[in-house]
Each structure stands twice: as structure tokens, then as C-alpha cells.
Scaffold this active site. Sequence first.
Site, PDB file in Angstrom:
ATOM      1  N   GLY A  14       0.821  -1.227   0.000  1.00  0.00           N
ATOM      2  CA  GLY A  14       0.000   0.000   0.000  1.00  0.00           C
ATOM      3  C   GLY A  14       0.845   1.262   0.000  1.00  0.00           C
ATOM      4  O   GLY A  14       0.546   2.211   0.713  1.00  0.00           O
ATOM      5  N   ALA A  51       8.330  14.448  -6.653  1.00  0.00           N
ATOM      6  CA  ALA A  51       8.205  15.255  -7.871  1.00  0.00           C
ATOM      7  C   ALA A  51       7.574  14.427  -8.971  1.00  0.00           C
ATOM      8  O   ALA A  51       7.849  13.235  -9.112  1.00  0.00           O
ATOM      9  CB  ALA A  51       9.584  15.742  -8.310  1.00  0.00           C
ATOM     10  N   LYS A  79       4.936  22.439 -10.259  1.00  0.00           N
ATOM     11  CA  LYS A  79       6.253  22.192 -10.857  1.00  0.00           C
ATOM     12  C   LYS A  79       6.189  22.516 -12.355  1.00  0.00           C
ATOM     13  O   LYS A  79       5.395  21.920 -13.086  1.00  0.00           O
ATOM     14  CB  LYS A  79       6.638  20.723 -10.634  1.00  0.00           C
ATOM     15  CG  LYS A  79       7.891  20.320 -11.365  1.00  0.00           C
ATOM     16  CD  LYS A  79       8.274  18.884 -11.073  1.00  0.00           C
ATOM     17  CE  LYS A  79       9.391  18.435 -11.995  1.00  0.00           C
ATOM     18  NZ  LYS A  79       9.716  17.023 -11.845  1.00  0.00           N
ATOM     19  N   GLU A 343      14.525  12.506 -13.468  1.00  0.00           N
ATOM     20  CA  GLU A 343      13.477  13.131 -14.288  1.00  0.00           C
ATOM     21  C   GLU A 343      12.087  12.817 -13.718  1.00  0.00           C
ATOM     22  O   GLU A 343      11.089  12.883 -14.427  1.00  0.00           O
ATOM     23  CB  GLU A 343      13.593  12.680 -15.747  1.00  0.00           C
ATOM     24  CG  GLU A 343      14.744  13.357 -16.506  1.00  0.00           C
ATOM     25  CD  GLU A 343      14.439  14.815 -16.927  1.00  0.00           C
ATOM     26  OE1 GLU A 343      13.278  15.246 -16.800  1.00  0.00           O
ATOM     27  OE2 GLU A 343      15.377  15.499 -17.362  1.00  0.00           O
TER      28      GLU A 343
END
Length: 504
Positions: A14, A51, A79, A343
Site C-alpha cells: 500500500g 516530484a 512544478k 526526471e
Amino acid sequence: MAQDRVRRLLIVGGGTAGWMAAALLSRMFGQTLAITLVESEDIGTIGVGEATIPPIQTFNDALRIDEAEFLRATQGTIKLGIQFNDWGRLGDSYMHAFGGIGHHHALSPFVHYFLRARAAGRTDRLWDYSLNERAAQAGKFGKLPAIQGTPLAGLNYAYHFDAGLYARFLRDLAERGGVVRREGKVAGVRLRGSDGFVEAVEMEGGEAIEADCFIDCTGMRALLIGDALKVGFIDWGQWLPCDRAIAVQSENVAPPRPYTQSSAHSAGWQWRIPLQHRTGNGHVFSSAWMSEDEATQILLDGLEGPRVNDPRVIRFRTGRREKFWDRNVIAIGLSSGFLEPLESTSIHLIQQAVVKLATLFPDQGFAPAFAAEYNRQMIDEFEGIRDFIVLHYHANQRDDAPMWRHCAAMAVPDSLTRRIELFRQSGRIFREQNELFHEVGWMQVMIGQNIWPQRYDHMADALPEGELNEFLDNLKIIMGGAISRLPDHAAYLAQLGCKVVGAA
Ligand code: FAD
């Protein structure tokens, strides 16, 4: 037509992966599929992952998530891209900004006009034509799908957030959609004698939980795909030398920047990710070239504000499973493989995996063609991203540290060599099939790391020089005007009810 549907699905784990799978699959198949998720609070989750990239908006939209509610619940910020510092050479800085750059003219991509003007002595940066980069540097953000009255696209964005809070948010959604959560530790996996399919997981107390289909979201433990089914792991350490991260959180001392920062150090790089209530920091490094103590010290020295927790070491192996789907088990998240967060692609890979599984959802027969197609598509996803990340390491001119010299000299996958050479010789880049990163992303990293094309497309010569300069000047003026009308990022978040340092 009668179909032998899969009726019982068990998600083991989870973390972000488990709850993303549970939320989407319950929305799509909740009427006919009983979904159970088992997780262990004692074991916990990886606890990093902050991110993301723009396609996450599509995922949230599919779940009908209200953006303001989501940002408040996850301490989220906006972002617009990733700033890379010291990657090409020490002192260099560029951004892989989301969205487009400039605007194509006739049939020729913008980069060729930019290169032609540069060859004629114009000194602009490529990013002077990126709305996202300029808004990011100005600390601005507002919803801007297009620049009104022009053919120019607006801002493209993703989020920074606390992945643990995102998982919690999705758990509420999934449970409301009928997913049953079971707390406890899985101690073993029972295989069917006839074909080696998974029949059940066995809990620590002795109970067995049976299902028709299993999703392995147990993180790096890979309990089902690795331990039980013995699916191998393909290691990419020869191209991506980092194998450790130290993570620590710090207090915000200024309004959150609407972009991620990635600063290269001598044997890796450091991320800085601003959330509403704190900043996430981490140093990803190679243990072959740096000790954990030294990496920790570099990380702590690079914090902008006081730290709020103790640094934590995370060890990882870069690569992917030989198969993501084997028999009746599909591995999603860290159990399926890992690419470092340079990335911000791991949560995206989870999203892709869940969506692909939904479109190729099996029935009881588990026809091998379903798994074969799923594996083919996921291998493409992983390998496309791998090449893009390897590019950052390989295209460096840093001669101050052995790791960078090693990366500059190493042989890279043929697919990447081909792409770099084509760009170097012609300024041309082509996106392959459905790969994640578009031409404009590849171009920014290549130019940002000093791979300059030797020529531009002769179609760009069709525009008289005066018109070329007017075209470029106008783009800059239009973008500047659009940015000046945007609110500050902090003010934008505050207006949604988020609590942010520096908001008026
Ligand atoms: P985990 O979070 O590890 O969850 C595993 C789950 O399995 C837990 O619930 C655990 O309790 C359960 N479990 C395990 N064993 C058992 C058992 N025996 N019984 C019961 N339950 C069990 N991704 C991004 O997109 N952006 C980023 O910026 C980013 N940064 C990262 C930085 C680092 C250093 C690392 C290592 C990863 C980063 N990632 C990032 C990746 C991201 O953290 C993961 O992809 C994401 O959190 C998914 O993790 P997971 O759910 O697969 O695994």
C-alpha cells in the site's frame, strides 16, 4: 457473450503504487471486481517520491480529483520543470522545462530558426522562448492553457507533493469505491502445483488470502514477482552508476519555487523539492566513488534551511524486471524496477502500468498474449526513460571528478548514440513511437549540456533575416507579457487555501 472474468484481485502493498492501482482499478472495474489491498504499517513505505511530471493530471482527472483539494491534502506545489545545475560543466545551469519552446514556422521546428539566428550572432538563450522556464524563474504560476489571441500554448505543469499523503488521499478514494484494506504482514506465497500461478498469500497469523489475479506492489522487496516467481532483474548499473540516496527534509526559508532543482556533485547529484510545509532534499550518489558519510555531509551542507529530520540512507539497484507480468502476477512500482528520480519518472511509470493493465485486463484464462503485449509496452517505457537519464550522465564535460570522466567516456545504448549523433549533425530529433519524452525535452537536455548541432535545417533559410528577427522578438514580447500577468506561485497556492511561506 459470456466471459470468464477475473472476480478477485489482490494488491499486495500500500505505497504510492498500491493505492494508485487500487484507486484507478476500482473506478474502472469496481462493479464486477472485488479488490482487496493488504499492507503492513510495521513495514511502512519507502517514504520518498515528491516530484511528478504533467501526465499525472490525466490520472487525477480520471479519478475526478479536485485539484485544489488534492494540493491542500498533499502539501502540494506546482512544478514547471527541473533546473539542472553543474551538469554539463561546473557553473552551467539550464532547465528541462515542461511545455513547448518557441513556435514552429512553416514546416520547420523552432530550433532551426533559433540555430540560424544564433549562427548569425544573436545571443539569446534557447529558454528565452520557453514560457514555462521564464515563469519558473520569475516564481509565477496561474492556470494558462493558451496565450490568448496567439497560436502559442500556455503553461504545462506537474506537482511536487508528499507521496505518502497522496497515497493516503487515494486510499480514501479507493475505500469509498469499495476496495477492502487488510492490515498485516505477508509471510509467504502459495503457488498452484499445476502451472505455478499464485493461488494465495499467506499472512503472518496463518490466514491465507486467495485471489484470481495479484498485483505485486511490495516495493523493492518484490515478494511475488521476485521471491515467489523468481523473475530475474536486468541491471543497468553499467550506464547509471548511482546506487544510494540520502534523504532529509528541511524547513522552508523562502516561498516555494515552482520547479525542482537538481545539482550535480562530484559523485552524483542533489535534489531540492519545495512543498508547502517543508523542502525535500536528497543526495543520489555512487558508492563506488563516494562514502555514505561524505555524501551525507555534502547533502547537509547544501540545505537552504534547518533540517527537520535525520538523514536516511536508501540503497537501490537500477534496472527492471525481465518481465513485469508473469503468470497471474503483475509487478507495479518499485517491485517492477527502478530508475533514479532525476526526471521524476517513477510515479509516472506506476501510472502507465496501471493504465496499461486496465486496457489489457485479463480474464481467467490469462491468455499469454495479454502479458506479452503488456511486457512489450512496459519495456519500451522503461528503456525510453533509461536512455533519457543516461544522456544527462553521458553528455558532460566535467573533468573535475572521476565519476564524470567515466560517464563521459562510457559506451551508451546504441539507441542513445544514434539520437545524439543525429542531433549533433543536423539539429534533428525524432520521438520514437509513444516514448514519454518529446523532442523538446531531448533538445533542452542536449543543448543544456552543450551538444550543439553543427548545422540547421535549410528550410529555416526561407525566412528573410529581418522577418526572422521580428518573429523571434515577437515571441519573446508575447511571452513576457503573459508572464507579467500571472500571480506569484505562493499567492496562487494561498488562494486555493494552501498554507505557504511568503504568500501575501
Ligand atoms: P513502497 O512505498 O516501498 O511500498 C511498499 C508497500 O508494500 C508498503 O505498503 C509495505 O508496507 C508493503 N509491504 C512490503 N512487504 C510487505 C509484506 N511482507 N507484507 C505486507 N505488506 C508489505 N518517484 C517519483 O515519481 N518522483 C520522485 O521524486 C521520486 N523520488 C525518489 C527518490 C528516491 C531516493 C527513491 C528510492 C525513489 C523515488 N521515487 C520517486 C520513486 C517512488 O518513491 C516510488 O516509485 C513510489 O513511492 C512507489 O513505491 P512503491 O509503492 O512501489 O513501494
